[in-house]
Design a protein around this motif. Structure first.
Motif, short mmCIF file in Angstrom:
data_model
loop_
_atom_site.label_atom_id
_atom_site.label_comp_id
_atom_site.label_asym_id
_atom_site.label_seq_id
_atom_site.Cartn_x
_atom_site.Cartn_y
_atom_site.Cartn_z
N TYR A 1 -0.41 1.88 -2.33
CA TYR A 1 0.73 2.33 -1.57
C TYR A 1 0.66 0.97 -1.70
O TYR A 1 2.59 0.62 -2.23
CB TYR A 1 0.65 2.13 -0.30
N SER B 1 2.53 0.57 -4.90
CA SER B 1 3.69 1.50 -5.09
C SER B 1 5.80 0.62 -4.73
O SER B 1 6.19 0.94 -5.22
CB SER B 1 3.89 2.72 -4.83
N ARG B 2 5.42 0.28 -3.03
CA ARG B 2 6.28 0.25 -2.52
C ARG B 2 6.77 -1.14 -3.03
O ARG B 2 8.16 -1.91 -3.13
CB ARG B 2 6.07 -0.62 -0.88
N GLU C 1 9.16 0.34 -6.13
CA GLU C 1 10.32 0.57 -5.58
C GLU C 1 11.42 -0.78 -5.26
O GLU C 1 12.33 -0.75 -5.31
CB GLU C 1 10.33 1.06 -4.66
N THR D 1 8.21 -7.15 0.18
CA THR D 1 6.94 -6.47 0.47
C THR D 1 6.24 -6.44 1.46
O THR D 1 5.09 -5.77 2.53
CB THR D 1 6.39 -6.24 -0.64
#
Length: 587
Positions: A284, A287-288, A291, A331
């Motif tokens: 997770y 992935s953040r 992004e 993040t």
């Protein structure tokens, strides 16, 4: 009729209809009349050249002209069929379609079709070849099908034939080839390294580095042998130390020096490691991070983890987190701000840490370029670099502490090379450095005296057998008397057949030549002048073949993990040794 069969027939009818309609659209009445006239002209040619002319174009071959005249069908429809099939069909189905086209459709240029689509045909086979041992590829079903399609009469050797017959034969022929290569080599430099396989078996490899007949650095793997003695430096080096001079690996020395210095900033590095490990563990979080990098127009990069045995991996880890520092902090602020503990000053420490050592390691680890002559120059460069941080009040305290430790360690380790005769001679024989490669005139004079003694005893051609020329003895008439005075002066300048004098004069002429640019290859320079400086060239082959690191040997085992995988873990020791030997020497 089954539903699937009716569907296939329907698609074929639709394809045929589309092809027919397209052809009808292209053949207008005017176009048909023009083509008819061109065909009539082709039937009454006036020369061989006119046979190739159609529609205002002179074609390269008669076959191409026939295609243009539509007297022969081209392969466009088969090309389109294959191109369309590549979008959805597997490689095995593509090969099946290609075989059908070859057998039943009689394409005019099958070789062209193969060349255009061979990557798509062989995609699965290439994947198999890259991930499995090549010698066991003969057992793969898809590989057998391909060979059967391309050469139906060829019988593939069995796995046992490859393993017990072909592999030993290839190994023996490669050994003989290497022996022939080394027959006329003046000198070699050996590097060694060790590796533990997944079967917990210990292997030791020895590589040889030499300057070949074209004055280029060459590297071969002499052998990779199973090692059963204790895994200590003493045991591993004992067979070599008795007959060979030993030089420590310069890259390994840098690693030890830097690791000792990094102890001072270990707390900062641990913070970086914690962040990297978090993103490595959490899908997770990763992935953040990706992004946020995309939203901020950054290149999407992954964080790197370090390895304790390779200090430059620590640099890679720090360098990567600095490149995406803002996305990482953003993040962490969203999902785990507890890890955001690196202060502003600590980020500055990371920015200036160890850049020069990373560049030096990469430069010195090349096996295709001269490296032994650079060692002391790099050592001095690193000492000068870190000296600028030891008493710099602007720099953070951590950087000053690291710099002091690095400087002390560099001095202690570089002292071993400063007085090494072989290293000093290598510097002098490198046309990029010569006198400028020494820290002071005293070191230069010492190296010059050492090299002059060496060059005086190097025999070239008939030097070792010819007696000194006796001047004044000879005929008292003829051309010799005319040239006597000139020849006497030339002999005095060149040293004549006096080996001692000729060697010293050759060295002085070489020293007097202008320096080669630092970015140019010294071996190219020596190859162009090996007849001008024959004695020095012999010493160049003995000195500049020495590599400063064992990195070339370490690269052997970088590939070893792809040879001895879990799938092939039952390979015998003998076959592993042969495969690793061939893997390197057949590249």
């Amino acid at each position: 009729m089954p539903r699937a069969q009716r569907a296939r027939n329907g698609r074929r009818t639709a394809n045929a209809t589309r092809m027919y309609n397209r052809k009808q659209q292209n053949n207008t009445p005017e176009r048909s009349q023009t083509l008819a006239q061109e065909k009539r002209n082709a039937l009454s040619p006036t020369s061989f050249e006119s046979l190739k002319a159609f529609d205002g174009v002179i074609h390269a071959t008669f076959k191409a002209t026939c295609f243009a005249l539509e007297l022969s069908e081209n392969d466009e429809q088969w090309k389109n069929s294959l191109a369309e099939a590549t979008l959805s069909e597997s490689p095995s189905k593509l090969r099946e379609l290609f075989a059908i086209i070859i057998v039943f459709c009689q394409p005019s240029e099958p070789q062209f079709l193969w060349e255009q689509f061979r990557n798509e045909f062989c995609e699965d086979i290439l994947h198999t070849e890259r991930t499995r041992l090549n010698d066991f590829l003969v057992e793969e079903k898809e590989f057998k099908n391909l060979i059967q399609m391309l050469a139906p009469g060829y019988v593939l050797p069995s796995r046992k034939s490859v393993s017990n017959s072909l592999l030993p034969q290839l190994y023996e022929s490669t050994v003989d080839n290497i022996k022939n290569k080394l027959k006329n080599v003046t000198a070699v430099c050996l590097t060694t390294d060790a590796w533990t396989s997944i079967n917990n078996e210990y292997y030791v490899a020895v590589t040889a580095h030499y300057i070949d007949d074209d004055t280029k650095m060459s590297s071969i793997l002499i052998g990779c042998q199973h090692f059963t003695a204790k895994h200590t430096a003493v045991e591993m080096s004992s067979p070599l130390k008795e007959q060979w001079r030993h030089f420590p690996c310069f890259a390994h020395s840098i690693n030890l020096i830097v690791q000792s210095g990094l102890e001072t900033v270990k707390l900062i590095l641990n913070k970086v490691k914690a962040i990297v490990e978090y993103f490595k563990r959490s899908t997770y979080a990763l992935s953040r991070l990706n992004e946020i990098q995309t939203q901020g127009s950054y290149s999407v990069l992954k964080l790197k983890q370090d390895c304790s045995t390779k200090w430059n991996s620590t640099y890679d880890m720090v360098d990567r987190i600095l490149k995406i520092k803002d996305p990482v902090l953003s993040t962490l602020a969203i999902i785990n701000n507890d890890l955001n503990t690196i202060t502003f000053d600590e980020w500055n420490v990371l920015k200036v840490l160890c850049q020069i050592f990373y560049d030096v390691t990469n430069e010195i680890s090349s096996e295709n370029y001269i490296s032994i002559s650079k060692v002391t120059i790099f050592s001095r460069a690193m000492v000068n670099y870190v000296s600028g941080f030891t008493n710099n009040s602007i720099m953070p305290t951590e950087i000053c502490s690291v710099a002091k430790i690095l400087k002390d360690k560099l001095h202690s380790r570089s002292d071993q090379l400063k007085n090494n005769e072989v290293v000093m001679q290598s510097i002098l024989l490198d046309p990029r450095f010569k006198k400028q490669g020494f820290p002071n005139d005293q070191k230069y004079q010492s190296a010059y005296q050492s090299l002059s003694r060496k060059v005086q005893i190097v025999p070239i051609g008939q030097d070792a057998q010819e007696p000194e020329a006796t001047l004044g003895i000879g005929p008292l008439f003829g051309p010799e008397t005319i040239w006597k005075d000139f020849d006497t002066r030339v002999i005095a300048v060149s040293g004549g057949s006096n080996v001692t004098v000729a060697g010293i004069l050759e060295l002085d002429r070489y020293i007097a030549e202008p320096l080669l640019k630092r970015t140019e290859d010294p071996l190219v320079w020596w190859n162009e002048r090996k007849l001008i400086y024959p004695k020095l060239y012999q010493l160049v082959c003995r000195r500049l073949c020495i590599v400063a690191t064992s990195v070339p040997c370490e690269r052997i085992f970088s590939k070893a993990g792809m040879v001895l995988t879990e799938r092939w873990s039952r390979l015998t020791i003998d076959k592993v040794e042969k495969l690793l030997f061939l893997n390197h020497n057949l590249d």
